[in-house]
Design a protein around this motif. Structure first.
Motif, mmCIF file in Angstrom:
data_model
loop_
_atom_site.group_PDB
_atom_site.id
_atom_site.type_symbol
_atom_site.label_atom_id
_atom_site.label_comp_id
_atom_site.label_asym_id
_atom_site.label_seq_id
_atom_site.Cartn_x
_atom_site.Cartn_y
_atom_site.Cartn_z
ATOM 1 N N MET A 1 -16.703 -1.638 -2.600
ATOM 2 C CA MET A 1 -15.824 -1.913 -1.480
ATOM 3 C C MET A 1 -15.223 -0.618 -0.979
ATOM 4 S SD MET A 1 -12.239 -3.986 -1.483
ATOM 5 C CE MET A 1 -11.509 -2.617 -2.348
ATOM 6 N N LYS A 2 -15.191 -0.401 0.306
ATOM 7 C CA LYS A 2 -14.604 0.801 0.879
ATOM 8 C C LYS A 2 -13.089 0.691 0.820
ATOM 9 C CE LYS A 2 -18.374 1.957 4.022
ATOM 10 N NZ LYS A 2 -18.748 2.219 5.424
ATOM 11 N N ARG A 3 -12.492 1.805 0.461
ATOM 12 C CA ARG A 3 -11.043 1.847 0.362
ATOM 13 C C ARG A 3 -10.432 1.951 1.758
ATOM 14 N NH1 ARG A 3 -8.760 2.923 -4.330
ATOM 15 N NH2 ARG A 3 -6.553 3.343 -4.477
ATOM 16 N N LYS A 4 -9.499 1.093 2.055
ATOM 17 C CA LYS A 4 -8.837 1.080 3.352
ATOM 18 C C LYS A 4 -7.480 1.768 3.220
ATOM 19 C CE LYS A 4 -11.966 -1.626 5.316
ATOM 20 N NZ LYS A 4 -12.720 -1.339 6.531
ATOM 21 N N GLU A 18 -13.928 -5.301 -7.593
ATOM 22 C CA GLU A 18 -14.163 -5.643 -8.990
ATOM 23 C C GLU A 18 -13.184 -4.845 -9.839
ATOM 24 O OE1 GLU A 18 -16.301 -8.077 -11.604
ATOM 25 O OE2 GLU A 18 -16.651 -7.841 -9.446
ATOM 26 N N MET A 19 -12.391 -5.560 -10.662
ATOM 27 C CA MET A 19 -11.388 -4.897 -11.497
ATOM 28 C C MET A 19 -11.597 -5.293 -12.945
ATOM 29 S SD MET A 19 -7.993 -5.012 -9.035
ATOM 30 C CE MET A 19 -7.286 -3.596 -9.877
ATOM 31 N N GLU A 20 -11.514 -4.333 -13.806
ATOM 32 C CA GLU A 20 -11.855 -4.522 -15.221
ATOM 33 C C GLU A 20 -11.016 -5.634 -15.851
ATOM 34 O OE1 GLU A 20 -12.129 -1.921 -19.379
ATOM 35 O OE2 GLU A 20 -11.523 -0.967 -17.503
ATOM 36 N N GLY A 21 -11.706 -6.562 -16.512
ATOM 37 C CA GLY A 21 -11.044 -7.653 -17.204
ATOM 38 C C GLY A 21 -10.552 -8.765 -16.310
ATOM 39 N N MET A 22 -10.699 -8.597 -14.989
ATOM 40 C CA MET A 22 -10.191 -9.597 -14.052
ATOM 41 C C MET A 22 -11.260 -10.101 -13.097
ATOM 42 S SD MET A 22 -6.473 -7.898 -13.190
ATOM 43 C CE MET A 22 -6.938 -6.183 -13.493
ATOM 44 N N GLY A 23 -12.453 -9.504 -13.134
ATOM 45 C CA GLY A 23 -13.521 -9.907 -12.236
ATOM 46 C C GLY A 23 -13.255 -9.442 -10.825
ATOM 47 N N ARG A 24 -13.779 -10.191 -9.856
ATOM 48 C CA ARG A 24 -13.627 -9.828 -8.450
ATOM 49 C C ARG A 24 -12.274 -10.321 -7.941
ATOM 50 N NH1 ARG A 24 -16.903 -7.694 -4.859
ATOM 51 N NH2 ARG A 24 -18.602 -7.794 -6.359
ATOM 52 N N ARG A 53 2.501 -4.002 6.075
ATOM 53 C CA ARG A 53 2.722 -2.627 5.651
ATOM 54 C C ARG A 53 2.367 -2.371 4.195
ATOM 55 N NH1 ARG A 53 6.729 -4.050 8.975
ATOM 56 N NH2 ARG A 53 8.085 -4.622 7.246
ATOM 57 N N ALA A 54 1.782 -3.362 3.498
ATOM 58 C CA ALA A 54 1.333 -3.122 2.122
ATOM 59 C C ALA A 54 0.065 -2.284 2.148
ATOM 60 C CB ALA A 54 1.072 -4.447 1.414
ATOM 61 N N THR A 55 -0.022 -1.293 1.283
ATOM 62 C CA THR A 55 -1.209 -0.453 1.212
ATOM 63 C C THR A 55 -2.074 -0.896 0.048
ATOM 64 O OG1 THR A 55 -0.222 1.181 -0.269
ATOM 65 C CG2 THR A 55 0.109 1.493 2.119
ATOM 66 N N MET A 56 -3.330 -0.483 0.094
ATOM 67 C CA MET A 56 -4.244 -0.833 -0.987
ATOM 68 C C MET A 56 -3.777 -0.224 -2.306
ATOM 69 S SD MET A 56 -6.839 -2.720 -1.313
ATOM 70 C CE MET A 56 -8.095 -3.098 -2.530
ATOM 71 N N ALA A 57 -3.248 0.962 -2.250
ATOM 72 C CA ALA A 57 -2.762 1.615 -3.468
ATOM 73 C C ALA A 57 -1.619 0.807 -4.091
ATOM 74 C CB ALA A 57 -2.298 3.033 -3.144
ATOM 75 N N GLN A 58 -0.712 0.330 -3.258
ATOM 76 C CA GLN A 58 0.399 -0.480 -3.766
ATOM 77 C C GLN A 58 -0.112 -1.800 -4.346
ATOM 78 O OE1 GLN A 58 2.575 -0.666 -0.079
ATOM 79 N NE2 GLN A 58 4.035 0.937 -0.698
ATOM 80 N N ALA A 59 -1.090 -2.391 -3.661
ATOM 81 C CA ALA A 59 -1.640 -3.669 -4.118
ATOM 82 C C ALA A 59 -2.321 -3.510 -5.466
ATOM 83 C CB ALA A 59 -2.622 -4.209 -3.084
ATOM 84 N N GLU A 60 -3.147 -2.473 -5.615
ATOM 85 C CA GLU A 60 -3.852 -2.251 -6.880
ATOM 86 C C GLU A 60 -2.868 -1.932 -8.002
ATOM 87 O OE1 GLU A 60 -7.310 0.233 -6.885
ATOM 88 O OE2 GLU A 60 -7.714 -0.204 -4.779
ATOM 89 N N ALA A 61 -1.847 -1.172 -7.702
ATOM 90 C CA ALA A 61 -0.848 -0.839 -8.713
ATOM 91 C C ALA A 61 -0.137 -2.096 -9.202
ATOM 92 C CB ALA A 61 0.167 0.153 -8.134
ATOM 93 N N PHE A 62 0.154 -3.015 -8.263
ATOM 94 C CA PHE A 62 0.811 -4.266 -8.638
ATOM 95 C C PHE A 62 -0.097 -5.115 -9.527
ATOM 96 C CE2 PHE A 62 2.072 -8.702 -7.826
ATOM 97 C CZ PHE A 62 3.417 -8.632 -8.184
ATOM 98 N N VAL A 63 -1.382 -5.172 -9.181
ATOM 99 C CA VAL A 63 -2.337 -5.932 -9.996
ATOM 100 C C VAL A 63 -2.435 -5.336 -11.394
ATOM 101 C CG1 VAL A 63 -4.763 -6.559 -10.250
ATOM 102 C CG2 VAL A 63 -3.657 -6.775 -8.021
ATOM 103 N N GLN A 64 -2.481 -4.027 -11.496
ATOM 104 C CA GLN A 64 -2.566 -3.379 -12.805
ATOM 105 C C GLN A 64 -1.303 -3.642 -13.624
ATOM 106 O OE1 GLN A 64 -5.113 -2.239 -14.169
ATOM 107 N NE2 GLN A 64 -6.523 -1.787 -12.476
ATOM 108 N N GLU A 65 -0.176 -3.668 -12.948
ATOM 109 C CA GLU A 65 1.084 -3.958 -13.637
ATOM 110 C C GLU A 65 1.084 -5.358 -14.231
ATOM 111 O OE1 GLU A 65 5.782 -4.597 -12.383
ATOM 112 O OE2 GLU A 65 4.470 -3.385 -11.107
ATOM 113 N N LYS A 66 0.437 -6.296 -13.538
ATOM 114 C CA LYS A 66 0.391 -7.694 -13.977
ATOM 115 C C LYS A 66 -0.918 -8.027 -14.699
ATOM 116 C CE LYS A 66 4.323 -8.700 -12.004
ATOM 117 N NZ LYS A 66 5.515 -9.054 -12.812
ATOM 118 N N ALA A 67 -1.672 -7.010 -15.116
ATOM 119 C CA ALA A 67 -3.005 -7.226 -15.688
ATOM 120 C C ALA A 67 -2.979 -8.131 -16.912
ATOM 121 C CB ALA A 67 -3.648 -5.882 -16.030
#
Length: 250
Positions: A1-4, A18-24, A53-67
């Motif tokens: 997936m291209k980073r936006k 695709e994120m490790e341990g979480m699938g797509r 105004r949410a960025t992809m970096a913020q979204a991924e960081a939040f997902v990792q925090e809740k992994a």
């Protein structure tokens, strides 16, 4: 997936990664969301709703925090899915009044129809009946059939048992409740889950009698159980038998 880069909510497309341990994981922009929200849906997986105004970096960081939380709920969901019925065109499944018939077709969409005691569900042949989204659609179609059956059957059965044992009540409401089989309000309105239609007749009647008994005894004290035992014949035994059935799984 291209980073936006920049704001995701301003863009209409759903992004996937695709994120490790979480699938797509799906990142879903929303113009109305006020905060980032994570949901885990059967057949869909992890969805992340993103506000403006949410960025992809913020979204991924939040997902990792809740992994850890995400992996825990994914594992629990998988366990629940394994307990559920796998609806197959090669096995027999029926509600109280309808026989399920699964039919492949060449169209891309799913559709269903109730006709003359048969619940027909068409699924895309290229997808297959084993697909989780197909299974969830079948389950939803089964619930629609159960709702129709429940509305036709349960109010009549409540009236019959109330007359037989001398109870009075106000109204009967049918709900798609997944936490309890039934309830009785302080004003003697009776709520019943449409999933009562999945129970054997004697347990369906037991739940109805349980709620009718609450029109007289509002708590689960000794007088309630004595009354319920008198009208059901074996209240504690039937109650224990009912515990073998789960509202969420079938």
């Amino acid at each position: 997936m291209k980073r936006k880069q920049g704001s995701l909510a301003a863009k209409a497309e759903i992004l996937e990664k695709e994120m490790e341990g979480m699938g797509r994981v799906q990142f879903v922009p929303s113009s109305t969301a006020k905060y980032v929200r994570i949901s885990i849906k059967p057949g869909v997986g992890v969805q992340v709703t993103l506000p403006k105004r949410a960025t992809m970096a913020q979204a991924e960081a939040f997902v990792q925090e809740k992994a850890a939380w995400i992996r825990k709920h994914l594992a629990r969901q998988q366990q629940e899915l394994q307990k559920k019925t796998l609806f197959s065109p090669y096995d027999t499944f029926q509600t109280r009044f309808h026989q399920l018939q699964l039919l492949p077709h060449t169209l891309p969409q799913l559709k269903s129809r109730l006709k003359e005691g048969v619940l027909q569900v068409w699924y895309p042949v290229q997808t297959g009946w084993e697909d989780q989204q197909v299974q969830e659609y079948i389950r939803t179609s089964v619930e629609q059939a159960l709702r129709l059956e429940a509305k036709q059957y349960l109010p009549q059965q409540v009236a019959h048992l109330a007359q037989k044992f001398g109870f009075s009540y106000r109204n009967v409401t049918i709900k798609n409740a997944k936490t309890r089989w039934g309830s009785c309000s302080a004003t003697n309105n009776i709520n019943l889950s449409l999933h009562l239609m999945r129970l054997p007749q004697h347990l369906c009647d037991y739940v109805i009698l349980h709620e009718l008994a609450h029109t007289v005894e509002k708590n689960h004290g000794p007088r309630f159980w004595a009354l319920l035992d008198r009208i059901s014949g074996n209240a504690r035994g039937l109650d224990n038998e009912l515990k073998a059935y789960r509202l969420q799984i079938y």
